[in-house]
Design a protein around this motif. Structure first.
Motif, mmCIF file in Angstrom:
data_model
loop_
_atom_site.group_PDB
_atom_site.id
_atom_site.type_symbol
_atom_site.label_atom_id
_atom_site.label_comp_id
_atom_site.label_asym_id
_atom_site.label_seq_id
_atom_site.Cartn_x
_atom_site.Cartn_y
_atom_site.Cartn_z
ATOM 1 N N LYS A 107 0.855 -1.206 0.000
ATOM 2 C CA LYS A 107 0.000 0.000 0.000
ATOM 3 C C LYS A 107 0.882 1.243 0.000
ATOM 4 O O LYS A 107 0.544 2.248 -0.628
ATOM 5 C CB LYS A 107 -0.891 0.023 1.244
ATOM 6 C CG LYS A 107 -1.845 -1.147 1.348
ATOM 7 C CD LYS A 107 -3.151 -0.871 0.639
ATOM 8 C CE LYS A 107 -4.167 -1.963 0.918
ATOM 9 N NZ LYS A 107 -5.129 -2.163 -0.147
ATOM 10 N N ALA A 122 -6.623 9.364 -1.268
ATOM 11 C CA ALA A 122 -6.742 9.935 0.082
ATOM 12 C C ALA A 122 -5.364 10.315 0.616
ATOM 13 O O ALA A 122 -4.372 9.638 0.331
ATOM 14 C CB ALA A 122 -7.395 8.907 1.002
ATOM 15 N N VAL A 147 -8.906 5.251 8.946
ATOM 16 C CA VAL A 147 -8.653 4.133 8.017
ATOM 17 C C VAL A 147 -7.224 3.633 8.222
ATOM 18 O O VAL A 147 -6.264 4.380 8.004
ATOM 19 C CB VAL A 147 -8.855 4.577 6.545
ATOM 20 C CG1 VAL A 147 -8.643 3.410 5.591
ATOM 21 C CG2 VAL A 147 -10.228 5.197 6.344
ATOM 22 N N LYS A 149 -4.494 0.618 7.234
ATOM 23 C CA LYS A 149 -4.285 -0.450 6.243
ATOM 24 C C LYS A 149 -2.944 -1.139 6.454
ATOM 25 O O LYS A 149 -1.909 -0.460 6.512
ATOM 26 C CB LYS A 149 -4.293 0.133 4.821
ATOM 27 C CG LYS A 149 -5.582 0.829 4.454
ATOM 28 C CD LYS A 149 -5.576 1.272 3.000
ATOM 29 C CE LYS A 149 -6.952 1.789 2.621
ATOM 30 N NZ LYS A 149 -7.045 2.121 1.196
ATOM 31 N N VAL A 159 -7.664 -4.069 6.035
ATOM 32 C CA VAL A 159 -8.107 -2.673 6.161
ATOM 33 C C VAL A 159 -9.116 -2.564 7.300
ATOM 34 O O VAL A 159 -10.117 -3.278 7.326
ATOM 35 C CB VAL A 159 -8.747 -2.170 4.844
ATOM 36 C CG1 VAL A 159 -9.287 -0.760 5.004
ATOM 37 C CG2 VAL A 159 -7.724 -2.225 3.715
ATOM 38 N N ILE A 161 -11.594 0.134 9.445
ATOM 39 C CA ILE A 161 -12.198 1.461 9.470
ATOM 40 C C ILE A 161 -12.854 1.626 10.838
ATOM 41 O O ILE A 161 -13.761 0.868 11.195
ATOM 42 C CB ILE A 161 -13.187 1.637 8.304
ATOM 43 C CG1 ILE A 161 -12.398 1.483 6.996
ATOM 44 C CG2 ILE A 161 -13.886 2.996 8.375
ATOM 45 C CD1 ILE A 161 -13.176 1.614 5.744
ATOM 46 N N GLU A 190 -4.864 6.552 6.520
ATOM 47 C CA GLU A 190 -5.295 7.550 5.547
ATOM 48 C C GLU A 190 -6.616 8.203 5.886
ATOM 49 O O GLU A 190 -7.400 7.704 6.694
ATOM 50 C CB GLU A 190 -5.271 6.990 4.125
ATOM 51 C CG GLU A 190 -6.201 5.854 3.847
ATOM 52 C CD GLU A 190 -6.087 5.355 2.404
ATOM 53 O OE1 GLU A 190 -4.968 5.196 1.897
ATOM 54 O OE2 GLU A 190 -7.147 5.126 1.804
ATOM 55 N N GLU A 191 -6.809 9.317 5.250
ATOM 56 C CA GLU A 191 -8.034 10.088 5.389
ATOM 57 C C GLU A 191 -9.207 9.258 4.866
ATOM 58 O O GLU A 191 -9.056 8.553 3.864
ATOM 59 C CB GLU A 191 -7.800 11.348 4.540
ATOM 60 C CG GLU A 191 -8.972 12.141 4.135
ATOM 61 C CD GLU A 191 -8.609 13.066 2.954
ATOM 62 O OE1 GLU A 191 -9.136 14.169 2.934
ATOM 63 O OE2 GLU A 191 -7.821 12.669 2.059
ATOM 64 N N PHE A 192 -10.346 9.343 5.517
ATOM 65 C CA PHE A 192 -11.534 8.609 5.079
ATOM 66 C C PHE A 192 -12.206 9.371 3.939
ATOM 67 O O PHE A 192 -12.405 10.576 4.018
ATOM 68 C CB PHE A 192 -12.511 8.464 6.251
ATOM 69 C CG PHE A 192 -13.775 7.726 5.891
ATOM 70 C CD1 PHE A 192 -13.812 6.346 5.855
ATOM 71 C CD2 PHE A 192 -14.935 8.436 5.570
ATOM 72 C CE1 PHE A 192 -14.972 5.662 5.511
ATOM 73 C CE2 PHE A 192 -16.109 7.757 5.220
ATOM 74 C CZ PHE A 192 -16.120 6.377 5.192
ATOM 75 N N LEU A 193 -12.514 8.659 2.877
ATOM 76 C CA LEU A 193 -13.216 9.284 1.747
ATOM 77 C C LEU A 193 -14.661 8.805 1.751
ATOM 78 O O LEU A 193 -14.919 7.601 1.793
ATOM 79 C CB LEU A 193 -12.543 8.906 0.417
ATOM 80 C CG LEU A 193 -11.118 9.406 0.224
ATOM 81 C CD1 LEU A 193 -10.538 8.870 -1.083
ATOM 82 C CD2 LEU A 193 -11.057 10.927 0.241
ATOM 83 N N GLU A 197 -18.375 3.478 -4.307
ATOM 84 C CA GLU A 197 -17.233 2.818 -4.963
ATOM 85 C C GLU A 197 -17.600 2.242 -6.327
ATOM 86 O O GLU A 197 -18.750 1.879 -6.574
ATOM 87 C CB GLU A 197 -16.707 1.695 -4.063
ATOM 88 C CG GLU A 197 -15.967 2.228 -2.858
ATOM 89 C CD GLU A 197 -15.497 1.127 -1.929
ATOM 90 O OE1 GLU A 197 -14.722 0.265 -2.363
ATOM 91 O OE2 GLU A 197 -15.918 1.136 -0.755
ATOM 92 N N LYS A 219 -19.822 -5.455 -1.363
ATOM 93 C CA LYS A 219 -18.785 -6.166 -0.604
ATOM 94 C C LYS A 219 -19.221 -6.757 0.729
ATOM 95 O O LYS A 219 -18.635 -7.730 1.185
ATOM 96 C CB LYS A 219 -17.620 -5.210 -0.334
ATOM 97 C CG LYS A 219 -16.785 -4.983 -1.573
ATOM 98 C CD LYS A 219 -15.500 -4.265 -1.273
ATOM 99 C CE LYS A 219 -14.669 -4.194 -2.541
ATOM 100 N NZ LYS A 219 -13.957 -2.969 -2.722
ATOM 101 N N ILE A 287 -8.853 4.227 -4.369
ATOM 102 C CA ILE A 287 -8.786 3.608 -3.038
ATOM 103 C C ILE A 287 -7.639 2.594 -3.043
ATOM 104 O O ILE A 287 -6.879 2.488 -2.107
ATOM 105 C CB ILE A 287 -10.116 2.863 -2.726
ATOM 106 C CG1 ILE A 287 -11.253 3.854 -2.529
ATOM 107 C CG2 ILE A 287 -9.971 1.924 -1.551
ATOM 108 C CD1 ILE A 287 -11.408 4.366 -1.128
ATOM 109 N N GLU A 288 -7.544 1.846 -4.131
ATOM 110 C CA GLU A 288 -6.476 0.842 -4.236
ATOM 111 C C GLU A 288 -6.299 0.425 -5.688
ATOM 112 O O GLU A 288 -7.208 0.549 -6.504
ATOM 113 C CB GLU A 288 -6.808 -0.397 -3.403
ATOM 114 C CG GLU A 288 -8.050 -1.110 -3.907
ATOM 115 C CD GLU A 288 -8.262 -2.495 -3.326
ATOM 116 O OE1 GLU A 288 -7.373 -3.013 -2.645
ATOM 117 O OE2 GLU A 288 -9.330 -3.069 -3.597
#
Ligand code: AMP
Ligand code: GLY
Length: 422
Positions: A107, A122, A147, A149, A159, A161, A190-193, A197, A219, A287-288
């Motif tokens: 990551k 993010a 977040v 990871k 991950v 949250i 990281e910052e949450f977005l 998705e 998901k 996101i990834e």
């Protein structure tokens, strides 16, 4: 041409289904495959992480193309390993080398790459055990949810949250102390977005690319996207909010900059690349990255490709993808995943699955199935993907749901709200 697909899930069944339609194919093998792939290809029993055995199968069966389904083997360098085998000079491999696989395998690597090439993502910082206190300070500067990871591959579980700052600090400590083994020796915070998705895929030869149909994956295990994260409970394609304008932003700000970055870094990348995106106020953020196709997304993306996939894969391997043609089906495609009740925690396997002969208007892709004494039985959490076409998503979903009822096995479970925006 003789083709070998490595893997055993719904993704590999959908790839095999599409490739089996190509006039360019002589023999198609899937290793290890499942009950579904055994009907359209020859299964070969094998551990995909045993690269020596993969090599032997390639030689024994005169394989021309290897298609690597999952990230694990790519991150572990299967491409590099086979490329260095002197007796395999003519083998073409769809799936990136180890260096490119870092886009998914680390990551921190992917976040650095995105920042360097101005790809929207993010804000983040990465910490190891020595920097735990700095990690705590960073958390305190962020707004909840937090977040966290694991840097490395953690089987989709790495991950977290978390709403509460104290819990986030505790989790950071646990992760750095080995909660996810080696994978969380380093942690990206990281910052949450906040947004919705979408999964976007390209095929690339390293320079040229083709954008495949986009898909939306559902998901969580529970309806209205509640409960634990799973590998994916269903998918649809196309996705309503991915209009021309949004797609153009994705291409300009994300796809082109990623390809440019790979070239600048001298990372040769040949294969599928999956952008896990989030739409925040009509702006796409990454996101990834995944260095493979998605599952269950592949089960809706493959049916929407009209062109010969093998012709496109030749373009990838021969670096002339720009000369190839990609045409989509206009229709919508949905898939509903039938799982073993209890998944993603513990569940029972070994249940006989019945009713296949009564399904007339869906394609059934197998995930966790095998054949035992002539019967098809469950052998995993995700068991089948019930995939259907429709003039729109509602028509497709209606068929997927009708056939999800027709298929019977003990402890079958599925979400009833696939396709509704959440
Ligand atoms: P990843 O393995 O990085 O895809 O993360 C797993 C899931 O966590 C994603 O599919 C998102 O639902 C969620 N997620 C990851 N990063 C963020 C973020 N920065 N903001 C909001 N949700 C995220
Ligand atoms: N469905 C999400 C993934 O394959 O990673």
């Amino acid at each position: 041409m003789n083709i070998l697909i490595l893997g055993s899930g719904g993704r590999e069944h959908a790839l095999a289904w599409k490739i089996s339609k190509s006039p360019k194919i002589n023999k198609l093998f899937v290793a290890p495959g499942n009950a579904g792939t055994s009907k359209i290809a020859q299964n070969i029993s094998l551990d995909p992480n045993d690269f020596k055995s993969v090599k032997k199968i390639i030689i024994d069966n005169n394989i021309n193309y290897l298609i690597v389904g999952a990230e694990e083997q790519l991150v572990n360098g299967i491409h590099d390993y086979l490329l260095n085998c002197k007796d395999l000079k003519n083998l073409k491999i769809i799936g990136t080398k180890k260096e490119g696989a870092k886009l998914e395998g680390s990551k921190e690597f992917s976040k650095k790459f995105m920042n360097k090439y101005n790809i929207p993502t993010a804000k983040y910082s990465a910490f190891d055990k020595e920097n735990f206190e700095k990690g705590v300070e960073f958390l305190e500067k962020l707004k909840p949810p937090y977040v966290l990871k694991a840097d490395g591959l953690a089987g989709g579980k790495g991950v977290l949250i978390i709403d509460n700052i104290e819990e986030a600090k505790t989790s950071l400590k646990e992760m750095l102390n080995g909660k996810f083994g080696k994978a969380s020796e380093k942690v990206v915070i990281e910052e949450f977005l906040d947004g919705i998705e979408v999964s976007v895929f390209i095929l690339t030869d390293g320079k040229n690319y083709k954008i495949l149909p986009e898909a939306k994956d559902y998901k969580r295990i529970g309806e209205k996207d509640t409960g634990l994260n799973t590998g994916g409970m269903g998918a649809i394609s196309p996705v309503d909010f991915v209009d021309e304008n949004f797609l153009r932003k994705i291409e300009e700000k994300i796809i082109k900059r990623t390809i440019n970055g790979l070239q600048k870094e001298k990372i040769e990348y040949q294969g599928f690349l999956f952008f896990g995106l989030i739409n925040v106020k009509n702006e796409p953020y990454v996101i990834e990255y995944n260095v493979r196709m998605g599952d269950p997304e592949t089960e809706v993306v493959m049916p929407r490709i009209k062109s010969d996939l093998m012709d496109l894969l030749e373009g990838v391997a021969n670096k002339n993808l720009n000369e190839k043609f990609l045409e989509f089906e206009k229709s919508a495609v949905s898939t509903v995943i039938l799982v073993s009740e209890g998944y993603p925690l513990s569940y029972e396997k070994g249940k006989e699955i019945k009713g296949f002969e009564n399904v007339k208007d869906s394609i059934i892709f197998h995930s966790g199935t095998k054949i035992e004494k002539g019967k098809i039985i469950s052998k995993g959490g995700r068991v089948l993907a019930i995939t259907s076409f429709g003039k729109d998503k509602n028509e497709a979903l209606k068929k997927s749901y009708k056939n999800s009822e027709i298929i019977k096995f003990e402890n079958k479970f599925y979400r009833k709200d696939i396709g509704f925006d959440i």
